[in-house]
Design a protein around this motif. Sequence first.
Motif, mmCIF file in Angstrom:
data_model
loop_
_atom_site.group_PDB
_atom_site.id
_atom_site.type_symbol
_atom_site.label_atom_id
_atom_site.label_comp_id
_atom_site.label_asym_id
_atom_site.label_seq_id
_atom_site.Cartn_x
_atom_site.Cartn_y
_atom_site.Cartn_z
ATOM 1 N N ARG A 146 0.594 -1.358 -0.018
ATOM 2 C CA ARG A 146 -0.173 -0.172 -0.058
ATOM 3 C C ARG A 146 0.963 1.264 0.086
ATOM 4 N NH1 ARG A 146 -2.764 1.027 5.665
ATOM 5 N NH2 ARG A 146 -0.625 1.672 6.009
ATOM 6 N N ASN A 147 1.839 1.269 1.009
ATOM 7 C CA ASN A 147 2.621 2.476 1.017
ATOM 8 C C ASN A 147 3.505 2.839 -0.158
ATOM 9 O OD1 ASN A 147 1.629 2.872 3.512
ATOM 10 N ND2 ASN A 147 3.407 2.226 4.763
ATOM 11 N N THR A 148 4.032 1.730 -0.891
ATOM 12 C CA THR A 148 4.598 1.561 -2.117
ATOM 13 C C THR A 148 3.908 2.079 -3.241
ATOM 14 O OG1 THR A 148 5.897 -0.440 -1.342
ATOM 15 C CG2 THR A 148 6.213 0.214 -3.593
ATOM 16 N N LYS A 149 2.867 1.755 -3.353
ATOM 17 C CA LYS A 149 1.899 2.211 -4.431
ATOM 18 C C LYS A 149 1.814 3.851 -4.238
ATOM 19 C CE LYS A 149 -0.426 -1.983 -6.019
ATOM 20 N NZ LYS A 149 -1.495 -2.527 -6.320
ATOM 21 N N LEU A 150 1.579 4.158 -2.855
ATOM 22 C CA LEU A 150 1.153 5.420 -2.613
ATOM 23 C C LEU A 150 2.090 6.609 -2.866
ATOM 24 C CD1 LEU A 150 -1.122 5.314 0.449
ATOM 25 C CD2 LEU A 150 -1.913 5.591 -2.187
#
Length: 451
Positions: free
Chosen positions: A309-313
């Motif tokens: 999630r954090n990687t995509k955001l």
Amino acid sequence: MSVAAPRSVGVTALRDALISAVVALGLFAPLVGLVTTSGEHGLSLTARPVATAVVVGSVFVGRLLILSWRGRTRREASSTGRAVAPRVGHWGKYIAGILLVAAIALPLTGSRYYIDLATLVLTYIMLGWGLNIVVGLAGLLDLGYVAFYAVGAYSYALLATTFGLGFWVCLPLAGILAALWGVLLGFPVLRLRGDYLAIVTLAFGEIIRIVLNNWVSLTNGPNGISGIPRPTLFGLAFSMDGGPGSFGGFFGIGPAVIQRIIFLYYVILGLALLTNFVSLRLRRLPLGRAWEALREDEVACRSLGINVRNTKLTAFGIGALFGGFAGAFFATRQAFISPESFTFIESATVLAIVVLGGLSSQLGVALAAIVMVGGLEALRDFLSFLGDQMNSPMFAGIASELPLYRMLIFGLALVVMMVLRPRGLITGRRPSVALAKVREIPPEIVAESRG
């Protein structure tokens, strides 16, 4: 049997090329073969059989060349790719150095046309490098990148015209607002991949354009925003009136338009180099390695304990940040923006630059932008020059109609590149960090361990 096989292959290729030519005739006969002309009795259709024949013949010959290219064995193709890759990596730094020196020295020519063209090319290079973070490094297909471009442009325009803030104050604010919208886009698409992700990002880009077009009280609707202030150099404005507080008055030189044009060129050059520097540094950090892992296999990325999630955001946010910077520069350069400047065609153009240049390849994106944006203008100038030298109205007519076939040329370039080099002009999908070369264990050591 050995004689009949090549003959059957040749007949099949010829038949395939003929079918492609017939399909091209049906598609391009009304588009290229017919043109509306105004006369004494109104508009009339004029046939252009020569142009239609050129297009159909090009498709026929191109299809034969494609089939002959595909006839090579996979081993030959892979060995050729392995032979080209080291040479590209070896000469890449020299090519990048030459391009950088040429970019810095370009304003010395004093030609306003070439400086304006180079400014446009650098804008697309910066957009391509920003989108390369999302598409090339993280592997997230984004068809609505123009939305962040528009958010950055309108953020700067509204802040500058409403609160009287300068360019250098509004520039980081425009980038931050665009990054915020990038993160907001990332939340709804966390569970989407591939085509579904592309559809949602495409819809997001269209939503932003429609909102800008209909929110008249804020964005002035289709009329756009005019009177956007220009950037200053340490408080010195590039005013044509001269006097105290202006660039010409401070240095004791006469005011000229070319001074502001050169300054804007160096501004976009600095922003593009900043984008390149940050991108190269990020891909060597753990965040960049997480992007590459996400691009290769999301399931394996999750199994390694990486927060997907954090990687995509972060990919959406940082890519949108540079899109917002480019949008703010576009607004200050044009001094006028409207929703018509941020259509899907812009997203398609930037994505085509990234794909043609090579995913995650910084040099490839720069070369693709130069060829696709600057090459089209160079071709038009060359055709105009031929028309003047040969006194032929045909070349002049083709040069004037060349912008109309811009997307057709882009599509043809994409088809050719996907056949000849599916990974782009310069392949850059090699991981930033890789394991060392595997060493074979001698057989005697293996035998001793078993014993």
